[in-house]
Scaffold this motif. Structure first.
Motif, PDB file in Angstrom:
ATOM      1  N   LEU A 148       0.831  -1.208   0.000  1.00 44.30           N
ATOM      2  CA  LEU A 148       0.000   0.000   0.000  1.00 44.30           C
ATOM      3  C   LEU A 148       0.864   1.255   0.000  1.00 44.30           C
ATOM      4  O   LEU A 148       0.517   2.267  -0.601  1.00 44.30           O
ATOM      5  N   PHE A 150       3.934   1.577  -1.159  1.00 41.43           N
ATOM      6  CA  PHE A 150       4.852   1.715  -2.285  1.00 41.43           C
ATOM      7  C   PHE A 150       4.150   2.353  -3.479  1.00 41.43           C
ATOM      8  O   PHE A 150       3.041   1.998  -3.842  1.00 41.43           O
ATOM      9  N   LYS A 151       4.824   3.344  -4.049  1.00 44.55           N
ATOM     10  CA  LYS A 151       4.292   3.968  -5.260  1.00 44.55           C
ATOM     11  C   LYS A 151       5.348   3.896  -6.334  1.00 44.55           C
ATOM     12  O   LYS A 151       6.512   4.183  -6.068  1.00 44.55           O
ATOM     13  N   SER A 153       5.851   5.905  -8.782  1.00 47.73           N
ATOM     14  CA  SER A 153       6.458   7.182  -9.131  1.00 47.73           C
ATOM     15  C   SER A 153       7.414   7.678  -8.055  1.00 47.73           C
ATOM     16  O   SER A 153       8.376   8.357  -8.351  1.00 47.73           O
ATOM     17  N   GLU A 154       7.147   7.348  -6.808  1.00 48.58           N
ATOM     18  CA  GLU A 154       7.916   7.952  -5.726  1.00 48.58           C
ATOM     19  C   GLU A 154       8.721   6.962  -4.911  1.00 48.58           C
ATOM     20  O   GLU A 154       9.477   7.355  -4.033  1.00 48.58           O
ATOM     21  N   SER A 157       8.008   6.023   0.705  1.00 49.62           N
ATOM     22  CA  SER A 157       8.245   7.098   1.655  1.00 49.62           C
ATOM     23  C   SER A 157       8.036   6.575   3.078  1.00 49.62           C
ATOM     24  O   SER A 157       7.049   5.904   3.346  1.00 49.62           O
ATOM     25  N   THR A 159       7.243   8.103   5.793  1.00 55.58           N
ATOM     26  CA  THR A 159       6.062   8.638   6.463  1.00 55.58           C
ATOM     27  C   THR A 159       4.807   7.914   6.002  1.00 55.58           C
ATOM     28  O   THR A 159       3.941   7.561   6.810  1.00 55.58           O
ATOM     29  N   SER A 160       4.725   7.677   4.697  1.00 51.51           N
ATOM     30  CA  SER A 160       3.545   6.995   4.207  1.00 51.51           C
ATOM     31  C   SER A 160       3.510   5.559   4.738  1.00 51.51           C
ATOM     32  O   SER A 160       2.444   5.007   5.005  1.00 51.51           O
ATOM     33  N   VAL A 162       4.627   4.626   7.733  1.00 44.55           N
ATOM     34  CA  VAL A 162       4.156   4.692   9.121  1.00 44.55           C
ATOM     35  C   VAL A 162       2.647   4.931   9.161  1.00 44.55           C
ATOM     36  O   VAL A 162       1.919   4.279   9.914  1.00 44.55           O
ATOM     37  N   LEU A 163       2.176   5.846   8.316  1.00 47.62           N
ATOM     38  CA  LEU A 163       0.744   6.149   8.331  1.00 47.62           C
ATOM     39  C   LEU A 163      -0.074   4.952   7.867  1.00 47.62           C
ATOM     40  O   LEU A 163      -1.117   4.635   8.424  1.00 47.62           O
ATOM     41  N   ASN A 164       0.404   4.269   6.827  1.00 50.53           N
ATOM     42  CA  ASN A 164      -0.281   3.052   6.386  1.00 50.53           C
ATOM     43  C   ASN A 164      -0.305   2.024   7.506  1.00 50.53           C
ATOM     44  O   ASN A 164      -1.302   1.343   7.709  1.00 50.53           O
ATOM     45  N   GLY A 234      18.245  12.514   5.698  1.00 54.35           N
ATOM     46  CA  GLY A 234      17.196  13.065   4.834  1.00 54.35           C
ATOM     47  C   GLY A 234      17.394  12.580   3.413  1.00 54.35           C
ATOM     48  O   GLY A 234      18.512  12.280   2.989  1.00 54.35           O
ATOM     49  N   ASP A 235      16.302  12.526   2.685  1.00 51.15           N
ATOM     50  CA  ASP A 235      16.333  11.938   1.341  1.00 51.15           C
ATOM     51  C   ASP A 235      17.303  12.642   0.408  1.00 51.15           C
ATOM     52  O   ASP A 235      18.064  12.013  -0.321  1.00 51.15           O
ATOM     53  N   LYS A 236      17.264  13.978   0.451  1.00 52.70           N
ATOM     54  CA  LYS A 236      18.058  14.729  -0.509  1.00 52.70           C
ATOM     55  C   LYS A 236      19.550  14.491  -0.280  1.00 52.70           C
ATOM     56  O   LYS A 236      20.295  14.181  -1.210  1.00 52.70           O
ATOM     57  N   LEU A 239      20.488  10.955  -1.239  1.00 48.98           N
ATOM     58  CA  LEU A 239      20.650  10.809  -2.696  1.00 48.98           C
ATOM     59  C   LEU A 239      21.972  11.403  -3.142  1.00 48.98           C
ATOM     60  O   LEU A 239      22.709  10.826  -3.935  1.00 48.98           O
TER      61      LEU A 239
END
Lengths: 343, 356
Positions: A148, A150-151, A153-154, A157, A159-160, A162-164, A234-236, A239
């Motif tokens: 759920l 995993f996307k 395009s992105e 994440s 945070t997503s 944890v929220l899921n 952090g992601d940036k 990367l």
């Protein structure tokens, strides 16, 4: 998440080695003490005699069939849950992250409850099926949450994730409540004890089932500690420093989920260890995961072993589920540290 | 900490994804929600009063409300059973959602909910003790004990959180809340295992509006109303606070004072709700997420819309609880999760405003 900037790494690692050694010594001490304690009293002399082949049949039975597997599994569960919690807190950059937040406990709990609802009460206590159900439930939940979150395009994440996890856990808890209403009181009681985190009735088979998970996954996350250090920035930044975000996250997350699922399956939800183990470790050795991860694992192992030892020796009439003891001794200490902290 | 997450995350999101860097509100959407929600709420309330183990036609409901006849059985049921239950639903639903919105705004942590303040665990602990030692206590007294427990839990969380020399940061509050909750739940579990009352506690935790009387509504109403008004007064400051402490103090706000006010609001709202209906924990987490998605992150709109949504959801869930299985009510907490979880997951998936 309150992490001081990196620095004095060499000093930190020296300190971490000392702390690690102290923890190992403490674990050995509690290990020895734990072998003497329990419903059947054995003096240290008897324990040593029995360990080296002496002792009568009853003493051998108590020590090798009942106490030792339990002690070993307490250590494994504690290490697994705390290491899993440390990885999750690092990955999500959320200090409240712990294995329970990803729905692992809820998933295994639901599986156990379904099993309890459809099988006779006599098979519940002794069955090898309980951990198997729990593992299947935890695994399915983890896969569900991951897919759920995993996307394409992105990617993934945190945070997503944890929220899921929270959403799914809430849904599962609701389903559990609906089932709980239908269970007989006896069945409910046995499920409840299991959910509170109990490792009584452990045999060597349980140890053998959990051991490979710990032996493979803990070294893997230790090997990936450097990557985790980068991801925390952090992601940036990660990367920019050349981390392969999706691949690294997936690997670490899968390892954390695997550790938590296997541990919860063997011992119920002793989830508090996954929350405070890493926090205590961070206070002792700082935020570098190279030190944080092994110290977390050792602290978790010590905490669950102490909790289980107390749980089976304080009451004469029965035992207190390990998870309850762990929270009752762990939480006040954690609160004390929290109150004492300067920054 | 979540500040870092959201800002660093924003930069990896591909273009075209809706982004909210400033507290943009969507007043039009918010006003639509408030007006439409109020209309729906009135309908739901009427429906809630008319359905149950005895179904009462809407005409009779109207008469009972405005032309009360004490000799009519139906009128009695409506006045004494259905009406307080429906009103309590409104108070509890609005209270829990607003307290969740205030907490998430203040702490900038998207997983903050009132349960983290130790309220649920404290109430659970005291109730476990009461169930174990005084099993025949009356419902009204039980509610008082529950409120007392919620207060003890919150007191411990704040007391210990603020003992530290660095002061009560949102992070420290959350951790203190997690640890106190774990401790109190463990004590409650210990009592429950020993006295074999786990299932009774589970019923309470599931939350439900059955058994609500005017007494509870009368006790709750002034507190909840005052706290809701307080939340509205604080809403502008919370919007600024949700941008970060530096921005907030740079704009001349006194962060500590706002947090204190916000915390008081959360305590009263969540404490009242927990003591009346048990731990319907998910509501306080869920509703603010939905509302931020719809109206943006201006808390002047988020707070009233959260209240409206929460009241509506709980009243609807309570109707469902009575319809699905009239003899043995389905726990409301369970129904709320069944309605709310799929939508929550959908929102997370879409990754809209205020979710990350």
């Amino acid at each position: 998440m309150n992490m001081p900037p990196y620095g004095h790494l060499a000093q930190r690692s020296k300190k971490a080695i000392w702390i690690g050694l102290i923890l190992i010594a403490a674990i050995i001490a509690v290990f020895l003490l734990s072998m003497n304690l329990g419903a059947v009293r054995m003096t240290p002399q008897e324990v040593i005699q029995t360990l080296f082949g002496g002792g009568d049949a009853r003493q051998q039975l108590v020590l090798f069939k009942l106490r030792l597997p339990r002690i070993v599994i307490a250590l494994l569960i504690g290490a697994g849950l705390a290491a899993s919690g440390a990885v999750m807190q690092g990955l999500t950059r959320n200090p409240l992250a712990e294995p329970g937040i990803l729905g692992i406990n809820a998933g295994s709990g639901l599986a156990i409850m379904l099993y309890a609802a459809y099988f006779p009460v006599a098979t519940l206590g002794t069955a090898f099926m309980m951990p198997l159900c729990a593992l299947a439930g935890a695994g399915l939940t983890a896969v569900l949450i991951y897919s759920l979150a995993f996307k394409k395009s992105e990617g993934l994440s945190p945070t997503s994730l944890v929220l899921n996890g929270i959403g799914i856990a809430a849904g599962i808890s609701a389903a559990m409540i609906v089932i709980a209403v239908r269970l007989t009181p006896e069945k409910y009681q046995s499920v409840y004890i299991w959910l509170a985190g109990s490792i009584s009735g452990t045999t060597w088979n349980y140890v053998l089932a959990l051991l490979p998970w710990i032996l493979v996954l803990v070294p893997y996350i230790l090997y990936k500690a450097r990557v985790l250090n980068v991801l925390v920035l952090g992601d940036k930044t990660a990367l920019g420093l050349g981390a392969n975000l999706d691949k690294d996250r997936f690997g670490l997350l899968a390892a954390a989920v695997g550790l938590a699922a296997a541990s919860v399956a063997s011992g119920g939800a002793i989830s508090f260890v996954g929350l405070i183990g890493p926090h205590l470790a961070r206070r002792l050795v700082g935020p570098n995961h190279k030190q944080l991860l092994p110290i977390s694992a050792l602290l978790g192992a010590l905490l669950v072993l102490v909790g289980d030892t107390i749980g089976r020796s304080v009451m004469h009439t029965g035992e207190v589920p390990t998870g309850i003891v762990v929270a009752i001794i762990g939480a006040p200490y954690f609160l004390y540290l929290l109150a004492k902290a300067k920054a | 900490m979540m500040e870092a997450t959201s800002s660093s995350y924003a930069e990896t999101v591909p273009e075209g994804t809706p982004q909210e860097n400033k507290p943009k509100g969507r007043p039009l959407a918010a006003v639509t929600i408030l007006i439409g929600g109020a209309a729906l709420l009135v309908l739901a309330l009427l429906f809630s009063i008319s359905v149950g183990s005895i179904s009462i036609p809407l005409g009779t409901v109207w008469q009972a409300l405005f032309h009360f006849n004490p000799d009519n059985m139906d009128h009695q049921v409506i006045r004494e059973v259905r009406l307080p239950r429906a009103l309590a639903g409104v108070l509890v639903g609005a209270g829990l959602s607003v307290s969740g919105a205030v907490m998430q705004g203040m702490t900038r942590n998207p997983i903050a909910d009132p349960g983290l303040l130790g309220l649920n665990a404290g109430a659970g602990f005291v109730l476990a003790a009461v169930f174990a030692f005084y099993p025949n206590m009356s419902y009204t007294t039980l509610i008082l004990y529950s409120f007392l427990g919620a207060g003890i839990g919150a007191g411990l969380v704040f007391g210990i959180g603020s003992l530290s020399k660095a002061g009560l940061t949102p992070m420290r509050l959350a951790l203190s809340g997690a640890a106190v909750s774990a401790l109190l739940s463990a004590l409650a579990e210990g009592i429950a295992v020993y006295f074999k009352i786990g299932q009774d506690l589970a019923f309470w935790y599931a939350g439900g509006l059955s058994g609500i009387h005017w007494t509870q509504v009368n006790i709750m109403f002034p507190w909840v109303a005052a706290a809701l008004i307080g939340a509205l007064c604080l809403s502008r400051s919370i919007t600024v606070l949700s941008l970060g402490d530096e921005v907030s103090s740079g704009l001349g706000q006194r962060n500590g004072l706002i947090r204190l006010g916000g915390t008081l609001v959360v305590l009263v709202l969540a404490g009242a709700a927990v003591s009346a209906v048990g731990a319907i924990g998910f509501l306080g987490l869920l509703i603010p997420h939905i509302v931020r998605y719809l109206v943006g992150v201006d808390y002047r709109w988020v707070i009233p819309c959260s209240g409206m949504f929460g009241a509506l959801l709980i009243v609807v869930a309570d109707i469902g609880a009575r319809i699905i299985n009239p003899l043995q009510e389905v726990p409301v907490g369970g129904l709320i999760a069944i309605i709310g979880v799929p939508y929550f997951l959908y929102l997370v998936r879409k990754g809209g405003r205020g979710i990350r």
